[in-house]
Design a protein around this motif. Sequence first.
Motif, short mmCIF file in Angstrom:
data_model
loop_
_atom_site.label_atom_id
_atom_site.label_comp_id
_atom_site.label_asym_id
_atom_site.label_seq_id
_atom_site.Cartn_x
_atom_site.Cartn_y
_atom_site.Cartn_z
N GLY A 124 0.82 -1.21 0.00
CA GLY A 124 0.00 0.00 0.00
C GLY A 124 0.85 1.26 0.00
N SER A 125 0.24 2.35 0.44
CA SER A 125 0.92 3.65 0.40
C SER A 125 1.86 3.80 1.58
N CYS A 126 2.79 4.75 1.43
CA CYS A 126 3.72 5.06 2.51
C CYS A 126 4.08 6.54 2.39
N ASP A 127 3.91 7.29 3.45
CA ASP A 127 4.19 8.73 3.45
C ASP A 127 5.70 8.94 3.62
N LEU A 128 6.40 9.12 2.50
CA LEU A 128 7.85 9.28 2.55
C LEU A 128 8.24 10.55 3.29
N SER A 129 7.43 11.59 3.15
CA SER A 129 7.75 12.85 3.82
C SER A 129 7.74 12.68 5.34
N ALA A 130 6.85 11.82 5.84
CA ALA A 130 6.81 11.57 7.27
C ALA A 130 8.06 10.83 7.74
N LEU A 131 8.60 9.97 6.89
CA LEU A 131 9.83 9.27 7.23
C LEU A 131 11.02 10.21 7.22
N ALA A 173 11.15 4.13 15.10
CA ALA A 173 10.36 5.22 14.52
C ALA A 173 10.06 4.95 13.05
N LEU A 174 11.02 4.40 12.33
CA LEU A 174 10.81 4.06 10.92
C LEU A 174 9.72 2.98 10.78
N VAL A 175 9.80 1.98 11.61
CA VAL A 175 8.80 0.90 11.56
C VAL A 175 7.41 1.44 11.84
N ALA A 176 7.28 2.28 12.86
CA ALA A 176 5.96 2.84 13.21
C ALA A 176 5.41 3.70 12.08
N ALA A 177 6.27 4.52 11.46
CA ALA A 177 5.81 5.39 10.38
C ALA A 177 5.44 4.61 9.14
N ALA A 178 6.21 3.57 8.83
CA ALA A 178 5.92 2.77 7.64
C ALA A 178 4.67 1.92 7.81
N ASP A 179 4.32 1.61 9.05
CA ASP A 179 3.16 0.77 9.34
C ASP A 179 1.92 1.59 9.67
N ALA A 180 1.98 2.88 9.31
CA ALA A 180 0.87 3.79 9.58
C ALA A 180 -0.33 3.45 8.70
N PRO A 181 -1.52 3.99 9.02
CA PRO A 181 -2.71 3.74 8.20
C PRO A 181 -2.46 4.06 6.72
N GLY A 182 -2.98 3.19 5.86
CA GLY A 182 -2.77 3.34 4.42
C GLY A 182 -1.72 2.40 3.88
N GLY A 183 -0.88 1.88 4.76
CA GLY A 183 0.16 0.94 4.35
C GLY A 183 0.35 -0.12 5.41
#
Length: 324
Positions: free
Chosen positions: A251-258, A286-296
């Motif tokens: 799915g999607s991943c917010d690269l800007s958030a990473l 932190a990377l794992v949490a951000a990559a596993d956010a809603p949408g991905g």
Amino acid sequence: MSALAQAPALVAVSPTTRAAAVEARGLVRRYRNGRGVGPIDLDVSAGETVALMGRNGCGKTTLLRVLATVSRPQRGQVRWGGKSATAARAQLGLALDGALEDGGLTGRQATHFWCSQWVSDAREVAARTDAVLQQLTLSTAADDRVATYSYGMRRRLALAAALGHQPALALLDEPTAGLDPEGSAQLELLISERAARGYSTVVASNDARFVEAVADRVAFLDDGLLVRCASPSELLADLPRGRVAELVVDGSCDLSALRVLPGVLDVTRDGAVVVARFEGERTIAALVAAADAPGGRLRELRLRRPDLSDRFHDLTGHPLEERS
């Protein structure tokens, strides 16, 4: 008959600098679709191991075939240490990315046959055949039919056929393909032993760990052109600091958030794989949490140190291999 035996001759003259196994000057071999190699200049010195790295279709195999006299260059020259192309073939060993031996032969028969094409003394042929089969861990299966071999065993057999006659110049296409870690380690040792005896090897491989282990120099090819040629240590020294996290995301991943996470140095995406360079152990969570956010959904996390594939990406702007 071997591909080397069928190949057309190329003009060869003596090198004017330090002893060289092969030299290419202004070499061009392009196909109608634009793929191929050149113009390119490349030298391989006696006792040197050079690795070719580049994306599929960048010209690695084409270059190997020309250096092996299997294909003619459309422009430019190839020189083999003062020997004619015909004479040079006896000192060449070529293993392309495939395994084409007759399944009815045994591994020993196949290796013996190719070695005997270039070595006239029968006892020497037998000794070299036994030695290379042992080096490539094929001794126990040497008298089995090739048809019973696994893909990895066939790949080792192709290497044995190319290396059995102890060629002054070996040209190996994707030599670690199909090899297990033990097989790769044996090949590294064999190449190291060749270098110690003054023999040269050119490998086309995107296996960054293997290349770092065996190569004196690495030639990055992109669209058939030489982007950079230097030692692995020089290339790796140019990499930014930090470690690499490869996050396989559905799915999607917010690269800007990473990118704004503390400790993150750089983030790129290659298909389903998000590649983040970072510093600090806390950054991983932190990377794992951000990559596993809603949408991905994070499917896999791989951690490694920066390697030659990252340097290739830096120089060319695209990944060495498509990741999935």
